[in-house]
Design an enzyme around this catalytic site. Structure first.
Site, short mmCIF file in Angstrom:
data_model
loop_
_atom_site.label_atom_id
_atom_site.label_comp_id
_atom_site.label_asym_id
_atom_site.label_seq_id
_atom_site.Cartn_x
_atom_site.Cartn_y
_atom_site.Cartn_z
N VAL A 180 0.87 -1.37 0.18
CA VAL A 180 -0.22 -0.04 0.01
C VAL A 180 0.92 1.16 0.06
O VAL A 180 1.87 1.26 0.83
CB VAL A 180 -0.84 0.02 1.39
CG1 VAL A 180 -1.75 1.31 1.26
CG2 VAL A 180 -1.73 -1.37 1.49
N CYS A 181 0.64 2.20 -0.99
CA CYS A 181 1.54 3.29 -0.78
C CYS A 181 1.35 4.09 0.31
O CYS A 181 0.26 4.58 0.59
CB CYS A 181 1.30 4.35 -2.20
SG CYS A 181 1.92 5.91 -2.07
N VAL A 182 2.37 4.52 0.88
CA VAL A 182 2.26 5.09 2.15
C VAL A 182 1.83 6.58 2.20
O VAL A 182 0.81 7.25 2.78
CB VAL A 182 3.64 5.27 2.82
CG1 VAL A 182 4.79 5.90 2.05
CG2 VAL A 182 3.52 6.10 4.29
#
Lengths: 98, 121, 119
Positions: free
Chosen positions: C77-79
């Site tokens: 998941v992209c931070v």
């Protein structure tokens, strides 16, 4: 190249843009783009004309989900998810025209 | 760079109406750090991303368009705009924030074929 | 063949996550490896453990987690996108991890194919 389209041709220019810009290859219609593969839709002639340059495929589970499994336009080849995977592996690259 | 892949980011969406243009630019900046061969393509409403003079104060949203000017500092210099898309929007090259290469649809299609990875958001 | 998948839309709102999941499952069934699925834009919402769909509906979040567990799929998941949308370690579903955008670029470099699902 595999071109993946997921928008209805009647509400979005995605398919048109792909047909106008891409040099050729495979087109796979998924999600709402499956309407482009149905007999009698307003864009039928345009897609038919592109069939010389492109091989057009449609994701059948998406077409069937929309109640149009029996309206598949001639010349469009039906695939399942396995066929979708095969198209991505047989082409060096794929592009989703989101 | 010999084993670098050719990455193309295809931008077909206008800014602000949705977040795609902004978050796409964030990926582009990160990709630059990986020493890949990066190009940006602007088609359809994506060409609006490059319009000069964006004033976002009235919509209380960050104006991210200056970031396109920073691309040069990241050695990202291959920005391609589809000529037909630009003209269809009443724009000319002078309307853009940064220098771009104009390509015909046919040239753009050919360039896409040369890529290893095509990302679009 | 090694596949990377990008999911740009949240669950239920858009079909993208369903399409991506069914694609991943089919790829694995054909003997391919799904090396990483990267969740970006609203796609980060696929990782919320607070999701509670009705009983008779598919559980998109758990379905991804199960696929990851059974086939060693790296769910990233992209931070930056996650923080914007309130997805943090404390509400991250099992099987997912939060990391940077570099993980997407790495998938592009290391995978034979990168397939994007979005709007």
């Amino acid at each position: 190249m595999l071109h993946i389209i997921n928008k209805s041709p009647l509400t979005s220019v995605s398919l048109d843009s792909c047909l106008n810009t891409a040099t050729g290859g495979d087109i796979l219609l998924i999600e709402d783009a499956v309407y482009a593969a149905t007999r009698g839709n307003a864009g039928e002639a345009k897609l038919r004309n592109a069939m010389g340059r492109f091989k057009v495929h449609v994701l059948m589970p998406d077409l069937e989900a929309r109640g149009l499994g029996d309206r598949l336009m001639e010349g469009v080849s039906p695939v399942d998810y396995g066929g979708f995977v095969d198209l991505t592996s047989s082409n060096k690259t794929c592009q989703s025209w989101l | 760079m010999s084993d670098a892949k050719k990455f193309m980011f295809v931008n077909r969406k206008a800014p602000y109406g949705t977040i795609y243009a902004l978050e796409s630019l964030e990926v582009v900046l990160i990709t630059a750090a990986f020493d890949q061969d990066v190009s940006l393509a602007f088609l359809d409403d994506g060409v609006y991303q490059l319009k000069k003079g964006q004033q976002t104060k009235g919509i209380e949203t960050k104006n991210f368009s200056p970031a396109y000017r920073a691309l040069e500092d990241y050695d990202i210099e291959k920005l391609y705009v589809e000529k037909e898309a630009m003209e269809a929007r009443g724009l000319t090259e002078e309307d853009f924030l940064v220098p771009v290469t104009l390509l015909s649809r046919a040239e753009m299609g050919k360039l896409m074929d040369e890529q290893d990875v095509v990302l679009s958001f | 063949m090694k596949f990377g998948i990008v999911v740009n839309e949240g669950p239920y709102q858009h079909q993208a996550s369903d399409s991506a999941y069914l694609f991943a499952k089919a790829a694995i069934a054909k003997g391919h490896e799904v090396w990483r699925v990267f969740f970006y834009h609203d796609g980060v919402n696929n990782a919320s453990k607070l999701t509670e769909p009705p009983q008779d509906d598919r559980n998109i979040v758990n379905r991804w987690a199960k696929l990851a567990e059974e086939h060693k799929v790296d769910l990233v998941v992209c931070v930056a996108a996650a923080l914007r949308r309130g997805i943090k370690e404390e509400n991250l579903a099992q099987g997912f991890r939060i990391s940077g955008l570099g993980q997407l670029v790495e998938a592009g470099i290391k995978c034979d194919r990168l397939v994007t699902f979005g709007d």
